[in-house]
Design an enzyme around this catalytic site. Structure first.
Site, PDB file in Angstrom:
ATOM      1  CG  PHE A 150      81.795   0.274 -62.445  1.00  0.00           C
ATOM      2  CD1 PHE A 150      82.460   1.062 -63.135  1.00  0.00           C
ATOM      3  CD2 PHE A 150      81.789   0.541 -60.870  1.00  0.00           C
ATOM      4  CE1 PHE A 150      83.256   2.236 -62.572  1.00  0.00           C
ATOM      5  CE2 PHE A 150      82.398   1.428 -60.412  1.00  0.00           C
ATOM      6  CZ  PHE A 150      83.095   2.357 -61.184  1.00  0.00           C
ATOM      7  CE  LYS A 174      75.272  -9.207 -60.342  1.00  0.00           C
ATOM      8  NZ  LYS A 174      75.303  -7.745 -60.861  1.00  0.00           N
ATOM      9  CD  GLU A 177      74.310  -3.185 -60.422  1.00  0.00           C
ATOM     10  OE1 GLU A 177      75.056  -4.264 -60.593  1.00  0.00           O
ATOM     11  OE2 GLU A 177      74.095  -2.955 -59.342  1.00  0.00           O
ATOM     12  CB  SER A 227      82.615  -2.155 -52.816  1.00  0.00           C
ATOM     13  OG  SER A 227      81.457  -2.750 -52.579  1.00  0.00           O
ATOM     14  CB  CYS A 282      91.331  -2.656 -57.295  1.00  0.00           C
ATOM     15  SG  CYS A 282      92.107  -3.679 -58.310  1.00  0.00           S
ATOM     16  CD  GLU A 376      87.994   1.519 -53.551  1.00  0.00           C
ATOM     17  OE1 GLU A 376      87.089   1.226 -52.950  1.00  0.00           O
ATOM     18  OE2 GLU A 376      88.864   1.036 -54.318  1.00  0.00           O
TER      19      GLU A 376
END
Ligand code: NAD
Length: 485
Positions: A150, A174, A177, A227, A282, A376
């Site tokens: 995301f 993909k 969402e 992740s 990240c 994280e």
């Protein structure tokens, strides 16, 4: 709803998703309902794979110099539509408009690199014995998939789209969402740029589609960014099904600060790194290790952090759960004895009640075992630990299981080189808080931040998106037969 219901993009056109299971798309900036995303089922993936398989025959045989013409036009369209693309990124992800513009600028740079691929993938040829030639060429793999997170709704898709397609593959993406909108706009621009139907498809959904991608016999390679927990699952499942896979995971990036570091510059870099994109990068700094007396630098870091204001120069975190999770980390650190010097809990923005904001947070006197030191957090939070020596600081950095990035702040070249040699991370910065390599250099971490061989962008991506064909030829009748024949 501000935008229409999310649809898939298959075979060059948008198609409705038949599903009763829908996920609302809510803007983290203000809580406004932007759209809703029905979750595709595996049959939608079949349709996309069929369209891609059909398109692959002709696309893979189109000369690369012709294929990249599409990306010259795509780059122009990204530039032309930068403002509108950035609005969409900002709305669905919650980052500031400045950050969203920078994200699209990075997409432009990534596309620019893809247009240089014809110069980089020339093969080799050599007369290996009298009249006999060996030659190598990079050929596309087939139908490939890209699963994205995301935090960069447009940039991470563009880590894979231009390179994989310019190299002759057909791709199914993909999107996350949580941010399904930007990819649809990218599909429209690719079509406008002249990309043939079926070469690029979008299948919207969640875990079910990710698993179907890993299992689908028509997909030969999978790239994943997200992740570490999911990266491991995807890597194991895709490679179990004998697919090529590169899976990028999470991070816990350490900044080592030495007392001789330029204080103002260090403070600005530390704060920009931990708070940019609300810490949802990240490459964000998440832990800082001060070596020796750095109180004067920590004071400046706090001053800089107080200039970062939610809703002004600090965006929102992705959703309510994320805000609550980040705030829990801060509270836990405080209970464990750390000292919160700048506290971002409970941040609100006037007129944006539904927004999910966390202010910049500086936590000092963190001990290496605390959860804020090891996990994280993915929010605008930095945990400061202190050591007496550089070796102790490096030991803390080395002990963390991730390995995306690490940076050192110092004016001592020898100390900087010492850190470059010993930090256990794929991307190292010297006096740089976010050491993202720019094209043509490739992006990729180590350890639990990446599973698979090679990197996802830059020159290294050529190895991932192609396979080598080796041919040996003899046209000269006098060459005869030798010991190799
Ligand atoms: P995520 O792992 O939750 O989701 C990534 C993708 O996996 C999404 O498309 C999602 O639909 C899918 N997914 C989620 N759970 C799944 C499951 N159980 N099974 C199968 N698929 C699943 O990641 P996120 O929250 O979207 O993104 C943030 C994470 O991504 C952070 O950890 C961040 O560090 C990481 N990230 C890493 C890099 C890198 O270069 N290493 C770059 C960007 C983001």
């Amino acid at each position: 709803m501000k935008y229409e219901r999310v649809r898939n993009f298959i075979g060059g056109r948008f198609v409705d998703i038949k599903s009763n299971r829908t996920i609302p798309v809510i803007s983290p900036l203000d809580g406004v309902l932007l759209s809703e995303m029905p979750c595709s089922s595996a049959s939608a993936l079949d349709e996309a794979v069929n369209a891609a398989t059909k398109a692959f025959h002709s696309w893979s045989r189109t000369p690369i110099k012709e294929r990249v013409q599409v990306f010259y036009r795509y780059k122009y369209l990204l530039e032309k539509n930068i403002q509108e693309l950035a609005v969409l990124v900002s709305e669905e992800n919650g980052k500031t408009m400045g950050e969203a513009i920078a994200e699209i600028e990075k997409c432009i740079e990534l596309t620019e690199f893809a247009t240089s691929l014809p110069q980089l993938i020339t093969g080799e040829v050599l007369e290996v014995s009298k009249g006999v030639e060996c030659r190598t060429e990079h050929v596309p793999l087939g139908v490939v998939a890209s699963i994205v997170p995301f935090n960069f709704p447009s940039m991470v898709p563009n880590w894979t789209i231009p390179n994989a397609l310019a190299l002759g593959n057909c791709m199914i993406i993909k999107p996350s969402e949580k941010v399904p909108l930007s990819c649809g706009r990218l599909a429209e621009l690719l079509k406008e740029a002249g990309l043939p139907d079926g070469v690029f498809s979008i299948v919207q959904g969640d875990r079910e589609i990710v698993e179907a991608i890993c299992d689908h016999p028509g997909i030969v390679a999978v790239s994943f960014v997200g992740s570490t927990k999911v990266a491991k699952l995807v890597y194991q499942r895709a490679t179990h099904n004998l697919k090529r896979c590169l899976a990028l995971g999470g991070a816990k990036n350490h900044l080592l600060v030495l007392p001789d570091a330029k204080a103002d510059m260090t403070a600005q870099n530390v704060v920009a790194s931990m708070s940019g994109c609300a810490g949802q990068r990240c490459m964000a700094a998440s832990a800082m290790v001060g070596v020796g007396d750095i109180d004067h630098i920590i004071k400046k870091i706090c001053d800089e952090a107080r200039k970062v204001v939610p809703g002004e120069n600090l965006g929102a975190v992705i959703n309510k759960e994320s805000k609550e999770r980040i705030e829990r980390y801060i509270t836990e650190a405080e209970k464990d004895g750390a000292k919160v010097l700048v506290d971002g809990r409970g941040a609100t923005v006037i007129g944006k009640d539904g927004g999910t904001y966390v202010g910049p947070t500086i936590i000092d006197y963190v001990k290496p075992g605390m959860s804020v030191a090891t996990e994280e957090i993915f929010g605008p939070v930095i945990s400061i630990m202190r050591t007496d020596t550089l070796d102790e600081a490096l030991a803390i950095e080395n002990a963390n299981p991730y390995g995306n990035a690490a940076s050192v702040f110092t004016q001592n070249g020898g100390a900087a080189r010492y850190v470059i040699d010993r930090a256990s991370a794929g991307m190292i910065g010297v006096n740089i808080g976010v050491p993202v390599p720019r094209e043509p250099f490739s992006f990729g971490g180590w350890n639990e931040s990446k599973f698979g061989v090679g990197d996802i962008t830059g020159k290294s991506s050529i190895e991932f998106w192609t396979k080598l064909k080796k041919s040996t030829t003899k046209w000269n009748p006098e060459a005869g037969i030798n010991w190799m024949s």
